[in-house]
Design a protein around this motif. Structure first.
Motif, mmCIF file in Angstrom:
data_model
loop_
_atom_site.group_PDB
_atom_site.id
_atom_site.type_symbol
_atom_site.label_atom_id
_atom_site.label_comp_id
_atom_site.label_asym_id
_atom_site.label_seq_id
_atom_site.Cartn_x
_atom_site.Cartn_y
_atom_site.Cartn_z
ATOM 1 N N LEU A 196 40.476 6.731 -44.595
ATOM 2 C CA LEU A 196 39.518 7.353 -43.683
ATOM 3 C C LEU A 196 38.075 7.143 -44.129
ATOM 4 N N ASP A 197 37.853 7.022 -45.430
ATOM 5 C CA ASP A 197 36.501 6.761 -45.933
ATOM 6 C C ASP A 197 36.033 5.347 -45.624
ATOM 7 N N SER A 198 36.946 4.465 -45.275
ATOM 8 C CA SER A 198 36.568 3.068 -45.036
ATOM 9 C C SER A 198 36.497 2.702 -43.558
ATOM 10 N N ILE A 199 36.565 3.696 -42.665
ATOM 11 C CA ILE A 199 36.457 3.398 -41.236
ATOM 12 C C ILE A 199 35.306 4.164 -40.602
ATOM 13 N N ILE A 200 34.755 3.570 -39.544
ATOM 14 C CA ILE A 200 33.657 4.167 -38.801
ATOM 15 C C ILE A 200 33.873 3.899 -37.318
ATOM 16 N N GLY A 201 33.131 4.606 -36.488
ATOM 17 C CA GLY A 201 33.157 4.373 -35.049
ATOM 18 C C GLY A 201 32.035 3.425 -34.648
ATOM 19 N N ALA A 202 31.993 3.082 -33.387
ATOM 20 C CA ALA A 202 30.996 2.131 -32.884
ATOM 21 C C ALA A 202 29.573 2.658 -33.048
ATOM 22 N N GLN A 203 29.361 3.959 -32.842
ATOM 23 C CA GLN A 203 28.017 4.525 -32.972
ATOM 24 C C GLN A 203 27.509 4.408 -34.407
ATOM 25 N N GLU A 204 28.346 4.780 -35.368
ATOM 26 C CA GLU A 204 27.943 4.688 -36.772
ATOM 27 C C GLU A 204 27.745 3.232 -37.179
ATOM 28 N N ALA A 205 28.603 2.348 -36.713
ATOM 29 C CA ALA A 205 28.455 0.923 -37.007
ATOM 30 C C ALA A 205 27.129 0.403 -36.461
ATOM 31 N N SER A 206 26.759 0.852 -35.266
ATOM 32 C CA SER A 206 25.501 0.389 -34.672
ATOM 33 C C SER A 206 24.301 0.849 -35.501
ATOM 34 N N GLU A 207 24.381 2.054 -36.051
ATOM 35 C CA GLU A 207 23.302 2.571 -36.892
ATOM 36 C C GLU A 207 23.219 1.809 -38.216
ATOM 37 N N ILE A 208 24.365 1.508 -38.799
ATOM 38 C CA ILE A 208 24.397 0.791 -40.074
ATOM 39 C C ILE A 208 23.957 -0.654 -39.899
ATOM 40 N N TRP A 209 24.449 -1.318 -38.863
ATOM 41 C CA TRP A 209 24.204 -2.744 -38.672
ATOM 42 C C TRP A 209 22.972 -3.057 -37.829
ATOM 43 N N GLY A 210 22.374 -2.049 -37.196
ATOM 44 C CA GLY A 210 21.192 -2.292 -36.378
ATOM 45 C C GLY A 210 21.502 -3.045 -35.096
ATOM 46 N N LEU A 211 22.672 -2.780 -34.526
ATOM 47 C CA LEU A 211 23.103 -3.420 -33.279
ATOM 48 C C LEU A 211 23.454 -2.339 -32.267
ATOM 49 N N ALA A 212 23.381 -2.645 -30.994
ATOM 50 C CA ALA A 212 23.698 -1.675 -29.941
ATOM 51 C C ALA A 212 25.191 -1.331 -29.958
ATOM 52 N N PRO A 213 25.531 -0.064 -29.703
ATOM 53 C CA PRO A 213 26.936 0.332 -29.664
ATOM 54 C C PRO A 213 27.758 -0.492 -28.676
ATOM 55 N N ALA A 214 27.196 -0.813 -27.520
ATOM 56 C CA ALA A 214 27.930 -1.614 -26.523
ATOM 57 C C ALA A 214 28.236 -3.005 -27.067
ATOM 58 N N TYR A 215 27.293 -3.577 -27.823
ATOM 59 C CA TYR A 215 27.517 -4.893 -28.423
ATOM 60 C C TYR A 215 28.616 -4.823 -29.484
ATOM 61 N N ILE A 216 28.616 -3.756 -30.279
ATOM 62 C CA ILE A 216 29.663 -3.544 -31.291
ATOM 63 C C ILE A 216 31.029 -3.474 -30.603
ATOM 64 N N LYS A 217 31.122 -2.713 -29.523
ATOM 65 C CA LYS A 217 32.389 -2.583 -28.788
ATOM 66 C C LYS A 217 32.832 -3.924 -28.222
ATOM 67 N N ASP A 218 31.885 -4.724 -27.759
ATOM 68 C CA ASP A 218 32.200 -6.053 -27.239
ATOM 69 C C ASP A 218 32.764 -6.942 -28.353
ATOM 70 N N LEU A 219 32.153 -6.883 -29.532
ATOM 71 C CA LEU A 219 32.651 -7.653 -30.678
ATOM 72 C C LEU A 219 34.068 -7.214 -31.052
#
Length: 60
Positions: free
Chosen positions: A9-32
């Motif tokens: 559980l410590d090694s997973i994140i959702g699209a919103q958190e990924a977008s904040e960490i990676w500097g990408l839009a949540p919709a783009y993360i979901k598309d990837l």
């Protein structure tokens, strides 16, 4: 060796958190995620993403 639940559980994140960490839009993360370009699994309507992978911005 199997990881314990807390480690998993410590090694997973959702699209919103990924977008904040990676500097990408949540919709783009979901598309990837949908294209299989990043390590992720869809559970219900939620993408669960491996946060230990390379920033997808660096892969292009």
């Amino acid at each position: 060796m199997v990881k314990n639940t807390t480690e998993i559980l410590d090694s997973i994140i959702g699209a919103q958190e990924a977008s904040e960490i990676w500097g990408l839009a949540p919709a783009y993360i979901k598309d990837l995620c949908a294209k299989g370009e990043i390590k992720a699994k869809k559970i219900g309507k939620t993408w669960v993403i491996d946060k230990n992978q390379e920033n997808p911005r660096k892969l292009k």
